[in-house]
Design a protein around this motif. Structure first.
Motif, mmCIF file in Angstrom:
data_model
loop_
_atom_site.group_PDB
_atom_site.id
_atom_site.type_symbol
_atom_site.label_atom_id
_atom_site.label_comp_id
_atom_site.label_asym_id
_atom_site.label_seq_id
_atom_site.Cartn_x
_atom_site.Cartn_y
_atom_site.Cartn_z
ATOM 1 N N ASP A 1 83.544 40.382 11.269
ATOM 2 C CA ASP A 1 83.164 40.519 10.073
ATOM 3 C C ASP A 1 81.982 41.167 10.333
ATOM 4 O O ASP A 1 81.278 41.262 11.156
ATOM 5 C CB ASP A 1 82.765 39.061 9.630
ATOM 6 C CG ASP A 1 82.966 38.927 7.904
ATOM 7 O OD1 ASP A 1 81.853 39.782 7.344
ATOM 8 O OD2 ASP A 1 83.539 38.425 7.256
ATOM 9 N N ASP A 2 81.354 41.879 9.165
ATOM 10 C CA ASP A 2 80.058 42.598 9.237
ATOM 11 C C ASP A 2 79.004 41.845 8.691
ATOM 12 O O ASP A 2 78.050 42.376 8.396
ATOM 13 C CB ASP A 2 80.358 43.861 8.372
ATOM 14 C CG ASP A 2 80.683 44.004 6.992
ATOM 15 O OD1 ASP A 2 81.681 42.807 6.777
ATOM 16 O OD2 ASP A 2 80.283 44.572 6.375
ATOM 17 N N PHE B 1 81.155 43.201 13.445
ATOM 18 C CA PHE B 1 81.465 44.593 13.327
ATOM 19 C C PHE B 1 80.448 45.214 12.862
ATOM 20 O O PHE B 1 79.666 44.973 11.665
ATOM 21 C CB PHE B 1 82.776 44.748 12.533
ATOM 22 C CG PHE B 1 83.374 46.200 12.773
ATOM 23 C CD1 PHE B 1 84.408 46.218 13.699
ATOM 24 C CD2 PHE B 1 83.254 47.021 12.045
ATOM 25 C CE1 PHE B 1 85.049 47.328 14.074
ATOM 26 C CE2 PHE B 1 83.975 48.220 12.294
ATOM 27 C CZ PHE B 1 84.772 48.345 13.251
ATOM 28 N N SER C 1 91.515 51.060 13.424
ATOM 29 C CA SER C 1 91.721 49.629 12.886
ATOM 30 C C SER C 1 93.155 49.572 12.943
ATOM 31 O O SER C 1 93.860 48.250 13.170
ATOM 32 C CB SER C 1 91.090 49.261 11.646
ATOM 33 O OG SER C 1 91.421 50.225 10.770
ATOM 34 N N VAL D 1 85.004 46.539 7.711
ATOM 35 C CA VAL D 1 85.526 46.073 9.117
ATOM 36 C C VAL D 1 86.991 47.152 8.846
ATOM 37 O O VAL D 1 87.265 47.624 10.038
ATOM 38 C CB VAL D 1 85.928 44.745 8.951
ATOM 39 C CG1 VAL D 1 86.620 44.509 10.777
ATOM 40 C CG2 VAL D 1 84.617 44.102 9.246
#
Length: 188
Positions: free
Chosen positions: A131-132, A147, A70, A11
């Motif tokens: 979150d991924d 994400f 980011s 992320v």
């Protein structure tokens, strides 16, 4: 002021690109990012077993590239919301100090008071989680924001999440909210 928790690996830190780069350095073979779409993380590399070892290699977490956008977006979110960086770092104990150093270098505006290292993220309570992984979002009581990462692209498990394909998507999502969901009072 909403409370937002943000995952690190996948992320903020581009572990996929890091796997690709480290794999090429060690084998001489370049793997395309697209070939990893829909493949579980650390898999999809021809020489099996090499990439999972990276997670236990000193320096791996310290040298991961930053996902573009980011830094700027997280800094902006912190102006209007309570933001915590939450990482399930204790699975890889050597990563703890490396992640602290990585954050200090790339995100010096994030105070140690807003960094949480844990095992399971089911303990985390906030209004939003970026979150991924489904395993972290599935039990989250606030608004889960997925994400995008190769391991979650095209996978049925992830079809019902609101997907953020970039940090610009994250910025746009929070900018369009007239009144963010607030399940928690921000700490003063």
């Amino acid at each position: 002021m909403a409370r937002i928790v943000i995952d690190m690996d996948g992320v903020m830190a581009d572990l996929t690109q890091h796997y690709i780069d480290w794999y090429e350095e060690r084998t001489g073979e370049r793997i395309s990012r697209e070939s990893l779409n829909g493949v579980p993380e650390t898999q999809g590399f021809p020489k099996e077993g090499i990439v999972p070892q990276f997670l236990h290699t000193p320096g791996f977490f310290r040298t991961a590239p930053v996902i573009p956008g980011s830094q700027e977006v997280i800094k902006k979110l912190m102006e209007q919301h309570e933001v915590f960086i939450v990482s399930a770092a204790v699975e890889f104990p050597q990563s703890l100090s490396e992640k602290i150093e990585w954050l200090g270098e790339h995100f010096p505006f994030i105070s140690w008071k807003h960094i949480v290292f844990c095992g399971l993220k089911t303990i985390v309570e906030a209004d939003y989680m970026i979150d991924d992984y489904d395993k972290n979002l599935r039990f989250f009581k606030g608004e889960p924001l997925l994400f995008s990462a190769p391991h979650n692209v095209g996978h049925e498990l992830y079809k019902d999440y609101r997907r953020m394909n970039s940090w610009q998507d994250v910025a746009d999502y929070f900018a369009q909210l007239e009144e963010p969901v607030r399940l928690h009072q921000a700490a003063s």
